[in-house]
Design an enzyme around this catalytic site. Structure first.
Site, PDB file in Angstrom:
ATOM      1  N   THR A 718       0.810  -1.224   0.000  1.00  0.00           N
ATOM      2  CA  THR A 718       0.000   0.000   0.000  1.00  0.00           C
ATOM      3  C   THR A 718       0.839   1.267   0.000  1.00  0.00           C
ATOM      4  OG1 THR A 718      -0.163  -0.096   2.414  1.00  0.00           O
ATOM      5  CG2 THR A 718      -1.931  -1.126   1.151  1.00  0.00           C
ATOM      6  N   CYS A 719       2.055   1.204   0.545  1.00  0.00           N
ATOM      7  CA  CYS A 719       2.893   2.411   0.560  1.00  0.00           C
ATOM      8  C   CYS A 719       3.419   2.750  -0.828  1.00  0.00           C
ATOM      9  CB  CYS A 719       4.053   2.238   1.537  1.00  0.00           C
ATOM     10  SG  CYS A 719       3.518   2.084   3.255  1.00  0.00           S
ATOM     11  N   PHE A 720       3.344   1.785  -1.744  1.00  0.00           N
ATOM     12  CA  PHE A 720       3.856   2.005  -3.098  1.00  0.00           C
ATOM     13  C   PHE A 720       2.774   1.805  -4.157  1.00  0.00           C
ATOM     14  CE2 PHE A 720       7.183   0.263  -0.350  1.00  0.00           C
ATOM     15  CZ  PHE A 720       8.074   1.321  -0.349  1.00  0.00           C
TER      16      PHE A 720
END
Length: 751
Positions: A718-720
């Site tokens: 989710t961070c990328f």
């Protein structure tokens, strides 16, 4: 008693106002003082104390006292730390000022004056630092209302032009040079510009008043010399210029000129005697176009610089929704610019003007661009304003469990100070090892908004049965702590906007309108309660004499109980007539939107504005605010496709083709779940998929084909904004695995 009698022979009544203090000494390493001021008329028995202001070296009191002063009386104003005054005699002393009779006479009716704090006596070992601001007014000059004073500006003229005073975390004062962008511990005595260019002329505003000390009264006070008044005016202009949050009033237009605005929001200037117009501000000489913008400081809040199609710079005022060619900082600080360039303003001929109606088509590119409802640019301006508020150090750390996300988030967020919520958001789910580079925070807001906006908890309710938009529940008081929870909801909404995330849920448009501080009208009723809207419109458009038997009393259902509410006092016995129907409709609409929710809404608005200041939202309307808070609810698959990055695969790869085939077969809810699975949020940025944010800025949605067992499920980062998909053999297997991943899995881990 004798002393009291002696004062009556010739005492005068003076009003002493103790406004504020600044730069008090910090004697505790870990704690700031709880400061209060004590006023004593020596030998008379008159003694007063201000309120205590906690945990600050810059207390603000703004309290006044009426004193009877004899010819030989003196006034002692001392500052104390309330935390220490009970420990021993003299403990907690932070400094004092003693005004002798001659100093009192000179200070009287001269406005607010800054006095340096001193020790109690020459042999006193206490460390003393700082100043106190007070005023003395004669009885006949005391008005009925107090003057509003910005304490911070009373100290600005301490420093030469271009310098700013700041305090380190330990309380030590340092001085920032805005020209050379350097800092130093020593107090500067020359303008900042001299440290970088010795040959530059001095600013005409390095004009410090003689400091007034309170030890002997010899230097206290000012005369009525006209030069002093002029110095005050110039000092005030200087303080306004140095202020980073205030654009002071521009000088008046030359005689015969008026400032006007076209219907498209373009500012122009009309010469009333000749009837011709110009885009150029006649207060600003045309040869000032090459002024270095850094000398003028930042643009005022709500302003933005843009370029026309031909590259010409113009300025957008989002507050008033206008555009202009003239730099707003020039017209306001013209006197400063001219003096800095060491020029004398000569008589200017009226600027070259062109009639608007005669403007030829070929020079249309020189026309000020119209103000556009350009949400992307306004949002960019808002982000710039918010980024300036975010501290450079520290984090807002929140650790919660998924099972108790609402209550645990509530407890942690509500014990924080508003400025702590501005720090970089770092969310951790208990028992999970994921690092938050944005994705964990997005999922936290997604899950939290689902819980806190759920009508099951009684804070909100659906506005209609057929449309799932929310409004505040007027019966939320069944929870005795409901106002604190609304305060929490407001803070969460503000945090989502501040950190560039979104809330998964939607309110009625009138709710956003109220959040902006705009009045509610009958038209706003249509989207919330169309049946009631149609009924009220019919009442306004038709003669109701002998048709309706209404009174100024309405009914509503609260948990199965029918409750009556009078729209005005004794409304139950006041009939609605043709003459009073407009009042009835107005009161009905106001009650419909505010019935029993005034306190709840104010608590929510307070929490929201603690994180997002109200003035930053002036440029937006209610529809734009909804997009800022909630993002786009509808997912555009074609936009999604065109803004997707492929890694270790191509558009012709089976994995990519099957993935989009599955997405197109999903309904809106499953598409939102897939988006939430990969990015942490089910909402799309208002600029579309091209504006998805990753750990270090914009990052497109990414499909990554990995070399892994086809028995594994797809995995999200989710961070990328990346989904890792094994090379499944068939479309059916990809569809099944993808559906299982988005429906059955949750949690974060570190690889």
């Amino acid at each position: 008693m004798s002393n009291q009698g002696s004062r009556r022979n010739g005492p005068v009544k003076l009003r002493l106002t103790v406004l504020c203090a600044k730069n008090l000494v910090k004697k505790d390493f870990f704690r700031l003082p709880d400061s209060f001021a004590k006023v004593v008329v020596d030998g008379s028995g008159q003694c007063h104390s201000t309120d205590t202001v906690k945990n600050t070296l810059d207390p603000k009191w703004n309290q006044h006292y009426d004193l009877y002063i004899g010819k030989s009386d003196s006034i002692t104003i001392s500052v104390w730390n309330h935390k220490k005054i009970h420990k021993k005699q003299g403990a907690g002393f932070l400094g004092c000022v003693r005004l002798l009779s001659n100093a009192i006479n000179r200070l009287k009716d001269t406005g607010y004056q800054r006095l340096d704090l001193c020790k109690l006596g020459p042999n006193d070992n206490d460390t003393v630092r700082g100043q106190i601001v007070v005023s003395l007014q004669s009885r006949d000059r005391i008005g009925s209302g107090g003057q509003v004073v910005d304490c911070s500006r009373l100290f600005d003229n301490d420093l030469p032009d271009g310098w700013e005073e700041r305090r380190t975390a330990s309380g030590r004062i340092q001085y920032l040079n805005h020209i050379t962008r350097t800092t130093q511990w020593e107090r500067p005595t020359r303008p900042a510009s001299e440290y970088s260019s010795p040959g530059r002329p001095l600013s005409c505003f390095v004009d410090e008043n003689t400091p007034i000390t309170g030890t002997n009264g010899a230097s206290c006070g000012q005369t009525s010399d006209p030069r002093i008044s002029e110095r005050r005016v110039r000092s005030q202009r200087h303080r306004n210029y140095m202020s980073r949050t205030h654009l002071h009033t521009p000088p008046d237009l030359p005689e015969g000129y008026e400032q006007r605005t076209t219907q498209q929001g373009q500012v122009y200037f009309l010469h009333t005697q000749t009837g011709v117009s110009t885009w150029h501000d006649p207060r600003v000489p045309r040869d000032l176009g090459n002024v270095n913008c850094e000398e003028l400081g930042p643009l005022p809040p709500g302003w933005e610089i843009r370029n026309t199609a031909t590259g010409r710079v113009y300025f957008v005022d989002h507050n008033n929704r206008t555009t202009q060619f003239t730099d707003p900082r020039l017209s306001a600080n013209l006197h400063l610019v001219l003096n800095r360039q060491n020029q004398q303003l000569k008589e200017q001929q009226p600027p070259q003007v062109v009639s608007l109606c005669q403007l030829p088509d070929e020079v249309e590119c020189l026309t000020v661009p119209r103000y556009k409802r350009d949400l992307v640019h306004k949002l960019k301006s808002l982000r710039q304003e918010l980024s300036q508020q975010q501290p450079q150090a520290g984090h807002c750390r929140i650790e919660v469990s998924r099972e108790e996300i609402f209550e645990e988030s509530y407890r942690q967020v509500m014990k924080m100070r508003p400025k702590d919520l501005w720090k970089r958001l770092m969310i951790k789910f208990r028992g999970e090892e994921g690092l938050d580079y944005g994705g964990v925070a997005r999922e936290w807001l997604y899950l939290l908004s689902h819980d806190m906006l759920n009508p099951y908890y009684g804070l909100f309710q659906y506005s209609r049965d057929d449309i799932y938009t929310l409004q505040i529940n007027p019966d939320s008081a069944v929870n005795p702590e409901h106002l604190s929870y609304f305060h929490f909801v407001g803070r969460i909404m503000g945090m989502a906007v501040f950190h560039g995330h979104y809330i998964d849920g939607g309110f009625t448009l009138p709710f956003y309108k109220q959040l902006l501080g705009k009045p509610i009208t009958l038209d706003d009723m249509e989207s919330v309660d169309p049946d009631l809207h149609n009924s009220l419109v019919w009442i306004l458009e038709n003669d109701i004499t002998g048709v309706l038997d209404h009174t100024f009393c309405v009914e509503h259902n609260a948990y199965g109980e029918l409750i009556q509410h009078e729209l005005k006092p004794s409304g139950k016995s006041i009939p609605v007539t043709e003459d009073t129907k407009k009042e009835y409709v107005r009161l009905y609409v106001n009650w419909r939107f505010l019935r029993g929710i005034e306190a709840q809404f104010l608590a929510l608005q307070k929490g929201f504005n603690e994180v997002i200041p109200q003035h930053l939202l002036k440029a937006f309307d209610e529809k734009e605010l909804e997009l800022i808070i909630c993002g786009l609810g509808k997912i555009d698959v074609s936009d999604w496709k065109s803004n997707t990055r492929l890694k270790h695969c191509t558009t012709d790869s089976n994995i990519v083709k099957w993935f989009w085939k599955a997405v197109e077969s999903f309904d809106e809810e499953r598409r939102a779940r897939l988006l939430q699975f990969v990015t942490g949020s089910s909402r799309v940025p208002l600029q579309g998929f091209k504006a998805l944010q990753g750990a270090a800025g914009p990052r497109l949605f990414t499909i990554h084909q990995i070399d892994a067992s086809t028995n594994n499920l797809p995995k999200a980062h989710t961070c990328f904004n990346r989904i890792d998909i094994p090379p499944y053999e068939t479309y059916e297997k990809l569809y099944e695995k993808l559906l299982t991943a988005i429906e059955e899995t949750c949690g974060f881990a570190v690889e």
